[in-house]
Write a protein that holds these residues in place. Sequence first.
Motif, PDB file in Angstrom:
ATOM      1  N   LEU A  16      -2.914  10.282   0.142  1.00  0.00           N
ATOM      2  CA  LEU A  16      -3.990   9.318   0.352  1.00  0.00           C
ATOM      3  C   LEU A  16      -5.269  10.079   0.702  1.00  0.00           C
ATOM      4  O   LEU A  16      -5.642  10.186   1.873  1.00  0.00           O
ATOM      5  N   SER A  36     -10.847   0.840   4.057  1.00  0.00           N
ATOM      6  CA  SER A  36     -10.132   0.095   3.018  1.00  0.00           C
ATOM      7  C   SER A  36      -9.527   1.045   1.989  1.00  0.00           C
ATOM      8  O   SER A  36      -9.738   2.255   2.026  1.00  0.00           O
ATOM      9  N   ARG A  37      -8.761   0.449   1.084  1.00  0.00           N
ATOM     10  CA  ARG A  37      -8.210   1.161  -0.068  1.00  0.00           C
ATOM     11  C   ARG A  37      -8.493   0.333  -1.306  1.00  0.00           C
ATOM     12  O   ARG A  37      -8.069  -0.827  -1.385  1.00  0.00           O
ATOM     13  N   HIS A  41      -5.699   2.121  -6.471  1.00  0.00           N
ATOM     14  CA  HIS A  41      -6.043   3.523  -6.251  1.00  0.00           C
ATOM     15  C   HIS A  41      -5.540   3.969  -4.885  1.00  0.00           C
ATOM     16  O   HIS A  41      -5.643   3.233  -3.900  1.00  0.00           O
ATOM     17  N   ASN A  42      -5.016   5.182  -4.815  1.00  0.00           N
ATOM     18  CA  ASN A  42      -4.599   5.743  -3.534  1.00  0.00           C
ATOM     19  C   ASN A  42      -5.755   6.543  -2.946  1.00  0.00           C
ATOM     20  O   ASN A  42      -5.807   7.770  -3.045  1.00  0.00           O
ATOM     21  N   LEU A  43      -6.683   5.848  -2.342  1.00  0.00           N
ATOM     22  CA  LEU A  43      -7.831   6.460  -1.680  1.00  0.00           C
ATOM     23  C   LEU A  43      -8.064   5.740  -0.364  1.00  0.00           C
ATOM     24  O   LEU A  43      -8.049   4.504  -0.304  1.00  0.00           O
ATOM     25  N   LEU A  44      -8.286   6.512   0.701  1.00  0.00           N
ATOM     26  CA  LEU A  44      -8.686   5.942   1.983  1.00  0.00           C
ATOM     27  C   LEU A  44     -10.199   6.033   2.035  1.00  0.00           C
ATOM     28  O   LEU A  44     -10.766   7.126   2.098  1.00  0.00           O
ATOM     29  N   VAL A  45     -10.872   4.893   1.986  1.00  0.00           N
ATOM     30  CA  VAL A  45     -12.326   4.853   1.873  1.00  0.00           C
ATOM     31  C   VAL A  45     -12.934   4.314   3.165  1.00  0.00           C
ATOM     32  O   VAL A  45     -12.571   3.221   3.618  1.00  0.00           O
ATOM     33  N   VAL A  60      -4.524   0.628   6.323  1.00  0.00           N
ATOM     34  CA  VAL A  60      -4.558   0.382   4.881  1.00  0.00           C
ATOM     35  C   VAL A  60      -3.149   0.508   4.316  1.00  0.00           C
ATOM     36  O   VAL A  60      -2.290   1.180   4.886  1.00  0.00           O
ATOM     37  N   VAL A  62      -0.576   1.453   0.938  1.00  0.00           N
ATOM     38  CA  VAL A  62      -0.535   2.493  -0.084  1.00  0.00           C
ATOM     39  C   VAL A  62       0.022   1.884  -1.366  1.00  0.00           C
ATOM     40  O   VAL A  62       0.688   0.851  -1.345  1.00  0.00           O
ATOM     41  N   GLU A  63      -0.258   2.544  -2.471  1.00  0.00           N
ATOM     42  CA  GLU A  63       0.106   1.987  -3.768  1.00  0.00           C
ATOM     43  C   GLU A  63       1.621   1.958  -3.983  1.00  0.00           C
ATOM     44  O   GLU A  63       2.147   1.032  -4.565  1.00  0.00           O
ATOM     45  N   TYR A  68       5.037   7.457  -1.169  1.00  0.00           N
ATOM     46  CA  TYR A  68       4.271   7.886   0.006  1.00  0.00           C
ATOM     47  C   TYR A  68       5.205   8.511   1.047  1.00  0.00           C
ATOM     48  O   TYR A  68       4.939   9.596   1.574  1.00  0.00           O
TER      49      TYR A  68
END
Length: 280
Positions: A16, A36-37, A41-45, A60, A62-63, A68
């Motif tokens: 992530l 958020s995510r 997409h597997n991104l921690l924003v 958040v 995960v996909e 994970y």
Amino acid sequence: VGDPVRVAVDQPTAYLPLVNTAATGDKTAADTCDISRPAGHNLLVVTGIVPVGGKADGIVTVEDPTHYAATVFRETLQRLGVQVTGPAMSGVRPEAATVLLGSHVSVPLSLYIARMNKPSDNLLAESLVRTLGAVKGKAGTYGAGHTVETAFFKTLGLDTDVINLADGSGLSRYDLVTPHVVADLLRAMHGKPDWQAYYASLPIAGVDGSLRGRMKGTAAANNVHAKTGSMSGVSSLSGYVTGKNGALYTFSLIMNNFPGSEADVQAAQDQFAVTLASTL
């Protein structure tokens, strides 16, 4: 002021990646931080503004939770000096596997359902239906779990012809029930041996869970135990209210395709519950 905010992740992992564009504002700045995510997409924003000395936190999803977990396990082994070859993968346990590396016992179901219902945790709800299928049915699948829960509904005398469930969390647009059958379920659960655990798992108005900030300072506060439900154009509130005479009542509100904001709809639900608590 103006510097990037400092971000700490309680489980750092390459699975992530972090994208941090949030900045520090002055002490009078509004806290607009968003954690958020992006869907798919597997991104921690992390974005927005955090005032100097302020703090924001969030959770958040995960996909792919299984992948994970495998990735975090691999990274943890490597961090502890264990050599790991090959990438993290998820799959079905081979029949020939006989060496138990470790085990984990979950919390009792009475605590599990509280962790599921109070914050409205969709992943726990999906997992529970599949566990029902694995333990009480023929497989750890949603279909097997749905068969088990349908049989249980019938033992309660519910009209299963008006219950159409396509998932365990209620997020599917194909999930269809009537308020009447929900109220019937709530009444039937009152007579079950595990009633107290079921009742205690529901959010309490003005106290905790998804009702923590609702109905505060009213007759419904610390009285109404009810489950929320919401999607775009959908909002519901179903549960129990104790009348002034000490009797326990059930109610169910399911509102679809409403005009205006969800906040307006929730205000109407809250007023309904408050009226019940103050007049029954």
